[in-house]
Design an enzyme around this catalytic site. Structure first.
Site, PDB file in Angstrom:
ATOM      1  N   SER A  30      -4.856   3.276  55.410  1.00 13.56           N
ATOM      2  CA  SER A  30      -4.411   4.875  55.728  1.00 13.56           C
ATOM      3  C   SER A  30      -3.659   5.304  54.199  1.00 13.56           C
ATOM      4  CB  SER A  30      -2.861   4.854  56.521  1.00 13.56           C
ATOM      5  OG  SER A  30      -1.658   3.798  56.809  1.00 13.56           O
ATOM      6  N   VAL A  33       1.094  -5.306  61.763  1.00 18.54           N
ATOM      7  CA  VAL A  33       0.532  -6.861  60.808  1.00 18.54           C
ATOM      8  C   VAL A  33       1.424  -7.847  61.315  1.00 18.54           C
ATOM      9  CG1 VAL A  33      -1.201  -6.111  59.225  1.00 18.54           C
ATOM     10  CG2 VAL A  33       1.342  -6.447  58.378  1.00 18.54           C
ATOM     11  N   TYR A  76       9.435  -9.794  47.694  1.00 19.66           N
ATOM     12  CA  TYR A  76       8.088  -9.406  47.496  1.00 19.66           C
ATOM     13  C   TYR A  76       7.650 -10.571  46.621  1.00 19.66           C
ATOM     14  CZ  TYR A  76       4.146  -6.177  45.908  1.00 19.66           C
ATOM     15  OH  TYR A  76       4.064  -5.093  45.993  1.00 19.66           O
ATOM     16  N   ALA A  84       8.414 -13.966  45.996  1.00 14.06           N
ATOM     17  CA  ALA A  84       8.138 -15.169  47.576  1.00 14.06           C
ATOM     18  C   ALA A  84       6.597 -14.838  47.924  1.00 14.06           C
ATOM     19  CB  ALA A  84       9.361 -14.475  48.001  1.00 14.06           C
ATOM     20  N   ILE A 128       0.145   0.959  40.200  1.00 17.27           N
ATOM     21  CA  ILE A 128      -0.467   1.346  40.392  1.00 17.27           C
ATOM     22  C   ILE A 128       0.499   2.920  40.905  1.00 17.27           C
ATOM     23  CG2 ILE A 128      -3.263   1.428  41.482  1.00 17.27           C
ATOM     24  CD1 ILE A 128      -3.334  -0.951  39.767  1.00 17.27           C
TER      25      ILE A 128
HETATM   26  P1  NAP Z   1       1.652   2.163  50.012  1.00 16.21           P
HETATM   27  O1  NAP Z   1       0.941   3.689  48.954  1.00 16.21           O
HETATM   28  O2  NAP Z   1       3.059   2.231  50.420  1.00 16.21           O
HETATM   29  O3  NAP Z   1       0.689   2.133  51.606  1.00 16.21           O
HETATM   30  C1  NAP Z   1       0.697   1.073  52.463  1.00 16.21           C
HETATM   31  C2  NAP Z   1      -0.102   0.566  53.097  1.00 16.21           C
HETATM   32  O4  NAP Z   1       0.737  -0.284  54.232  1.00 16.21           O
HETATM   33  C3  NAP Z   1      -0.065   1.756  54.072  1.00 16.21           C
HETATM   34  O5  NAP Z   1      -1.216   2.206  54.476  1.00 16.21           O
HETATM   35  C4  NAP Z   1       0.705   1.442  55.640  1.00 16.21           C
HETATM   36  O6  NAP Z   1       0.687   2.442  56.896  1.00 16.21           O
HETATM   37  C5  NAP Z   1       0.640   0.037  55.471  1.00 16.21           C
HETATM   38  N1  NAP Z   1       1.940  -1.118  56.331  1.00 16.21           N
HETATM   39  C6  NAP Z   1       2.899  -1.126  55.903  1.00 16.21           C
HETATM   40  N2  NAP Z   1       3.193  -2.058  56.288  1.00 16.21           N
HETATM   41  C7  NAP Z   1       2.463  -2.370  57.489  1.00 16.21           C
HETATM   42  C8  NAP Z   1       2.276  -2.957  58.520  1.00 16.21           C
HETATM   43  N3  NAP Z   1       3.130  -3.729  59.042  1.00 16.21           N
HETATM   44  N4  NAP Z   1       1.049  -3.245  59.728  1.00 16.21           N
HETATM   45  C9  NAP Z   1       0.256  -2.378  59.408  1.00 16.21           C
HETATM   46  N5  NAP Z   1       0.002  -1.715  58.393  1.00 16.21           N
HETATM   47  C10 NAP Z   1       1.067  -1.723  56.945  1.00 16.21           C
HETATM   48  O7  NAP Z   1       1.491   1.123  49.302  1.00 16.21           O
HETATM   49  P2  NAP Z   1      -0.095   0.627  47.945  1.00 16.21           P
HETATM   50  O8  NAP Z   1       0.951   1.142  46.755  1.00 16.21           O
HETATM   51  O9  NAP Z   1      -1.179   1.198  48.780  1.00 16.21           O
HETATM   52  O10 NAP Z   1       0.372  -1.131  48.483  1.00 16.21           O
HETATM   53  C11 NAP Z   1      -1.531  -1.687  48.667  1.00 16.21           C
HETATM   54  C12 NAP Z   1      -1.270  -3.076  48.557  1.00 16.21           C
HETATM   55  O11 NAP Z   1      -1.542  -3.636  46.746  1.00 16.21           O
HETATM   56  C13 NAP Z   1       0.498  -3.566  48.810  1.00 16.21           C
HETATM   57  O12 NAP Z   1       0.534  -4.749  49.837  1.00 16.21           O
HETATM   58  C14 NAP Z   1       1.613  -3.573  47.691  1.00 16.21           C
HETATM   59  O13 NAP Z   1       1.808  -5.339  47.474  1.00 16.21           O
HETATM   60  C15 NAP Z   1      -0.033  -4.239  46.998  1.00 16.21           C
HETATM   61  N6  NAP Z   1       0.817  -3.720  45.732  1.00 16.21           N
HETATM   62  C16 NAP Z   1       0.867  -2.400  45.015  1.00 16.21           C
HETATM   63  C17 NAP Z   1       0.909  -2.292  43.624  1.00 16.21           C
HETATM   64  C18 NAP Z   1       1.361  -0.891  43.081  1.00 16.21           C
HETATM   65  O14 NAP Z   1       1.504  -0.517  42.231  1.00 16.21           O
HETATM   66  N7  NAP Z   1       0.963   0.241  44.046  1.00 16.21           N
HETATM   67  C19 NAP Z   1       0.713  -3.352  42.609  1.00 16.21           C
HETATM   68  C20 NAP Z   1       0.473  -4.413  43.216  1.00 16.21           C
HETATM   69  C21 NAP Z   1       0.570  -4.787  44.701  1.00 16.21           C
HETATM   70  P3  NAP Z   1       1.427   3.309  57.587  1.00 16.21           P
HETATM   71  O15 NAP Z   1       0.446   4.314  56.489  1.00 16.21           O
HETATM   72  O16 NAP Z   1       0.912   3.739  58.777  1.00 16.21           O
HETATM   73  O17 NAP Z   1       2.660   3.225  57.163  1.00 16.21           O
END
Ligand code: NAP
Length: 242
Positions: free
Chosen positions: A10, A60, A153, A155, A186
């Site tokens: 999303s 999830v 996180y 872990a 990001i």
């Molecule tokens: P984000 O903008 O906060 O978006 C999180 C997404 O995960 C949303 O679509 C949210 O859905 C969904 N979500 C959260 N909890 C969920 C659950 N229990 N069941 C199903 N969907 C769930 O995060 P992002 O930055 O795009 O991060 C995406 C991935 O990249 C994550 O795994 C994060 O740990 C990883 N990551 C991000 C960064 C960064 O710098 N941004 C760096 C390293 C790794 P809703 O919209 O419905 O809440």
């Protein structure tokens, strides 16, 4: 029709992955937890470029929700299966270890690591039967190096890397690959509380990354041509860690 399921499609990185996979010709299953409006926007973005997408809501971290949603999808799509799975859904709830609440520890592990287990176990069955599949797990720089304030996180994300390596060996004979993409900083909602000016000086590229730059790496692993690459972790971090 080739189907790709992206958890957390999303917003942020997940949305960019959905859009990129749709451009590759996949019919994309956009999962979300709560934010239906944002998930619908992802579907609209794909449709406006002539791609195909559908919504599939589930948490999830809930085994029951995962199984029910995927059972329903299977029933509605007889003879078809999900050949690409991107485990992207994730949360962070940072705190110093001495102040870390049970809830913060559990929430992060349950979403980021248990979520991978529940969804992958369910989707993998059909990949093994069909003898083809691509699984891409979104881990993090934090899972490779650790970051202070992120024991929960880090872990969860390091656990994801271990699970990726083990599963890659397990399913390679059935032509299913399992890889990780490890983003650095990001620009998404998840990092909106981080002051970019304070951090970008230590990133060799001199800036935060864009979600589409992570999506490009996911598309690479998801491709049919990446058939001999498995158990790998590809960092997408502007050179912050190599
Ligand atoms: P984000 O903008 O906060 O978006 C999180 C997404 O995960 C949303 O679509 C949210 O859905 C969904 N979500 C959260 N909890 C969920 C659950 N229990 N069941 C199903 N969907 C769930 O995060 P992002 O930055 O795009 O991060 C995406 C991935 O990249 C994550 O795994 C994060 O740990 C990883 N990551 C991000 C960064 C960064 O710098 N941004 C760096 C390293 C790794 P809703 O919209 O419905 O809440």
């Amino acid at each position: 029709m080739k189907y790709a399921l992206v958890t957390g499609g999303s917003r942020g990185i997940g949305r960019a992955i959905c859009v990129a996979l749709a451009k590759e010709g996949y019919s994309v299953i956009v999962n979300y937890a709560r934010n239906r409006e944002a998930a619908e926007k992802t579907v609209e973005m794909i449709a406006s470029e002539g791609g195909m997408a559908q919504l599939l809501q589930f948490n999830v971290a809930s085994k029951e929700e995962v199984d029910n949603a995927l059972d329903a999808w299977d029933n509605e799509h007889p003879g078809e299966y999900i050949s690409v799975l991107v485990n992207n859904a994730g949360i962070r709830q940072d705190n110093l270890m001495i102040f870390m609440q049970d809830e913060q520890w559990n929430n992060v592990l349950e979403t980021n690591l248990f979520g991978f287990f529940y969804v992958t176990r369910r989707v993998l069955k059909n990949m093994l039967t069909r003898r083809y599949g691509r699984i891409v797990n979104v881990t993090s720089l934090s899972g490779l190096t650790g970051l202070p304030g992120q024991t929960n996180y880090a872990a969860s994300k390091a656990g994801l890397i271990g699970a990726t390596r083990a599963l890659a060996m397990e399913v390679a004979p059935r032509k299913v690959t399992v890889n990780c993409v490890a983003p650095g900083f990001i620009e998404t909602d998840m990092t909106s509380d981080i002051n970019q000016d304070e951090h970008k000086g230590r990133i060799p590229a001199g800036r935060f990354g864009k979600p589409a730059e992570v999506a490009a790496a996911v598309v690479f692993f998801a491709g049919e041509n990446a058939s001999y690459i498995t158990g790998q972790v590809l960092s997408v971090n502007g050179g912050l860690y190599t």
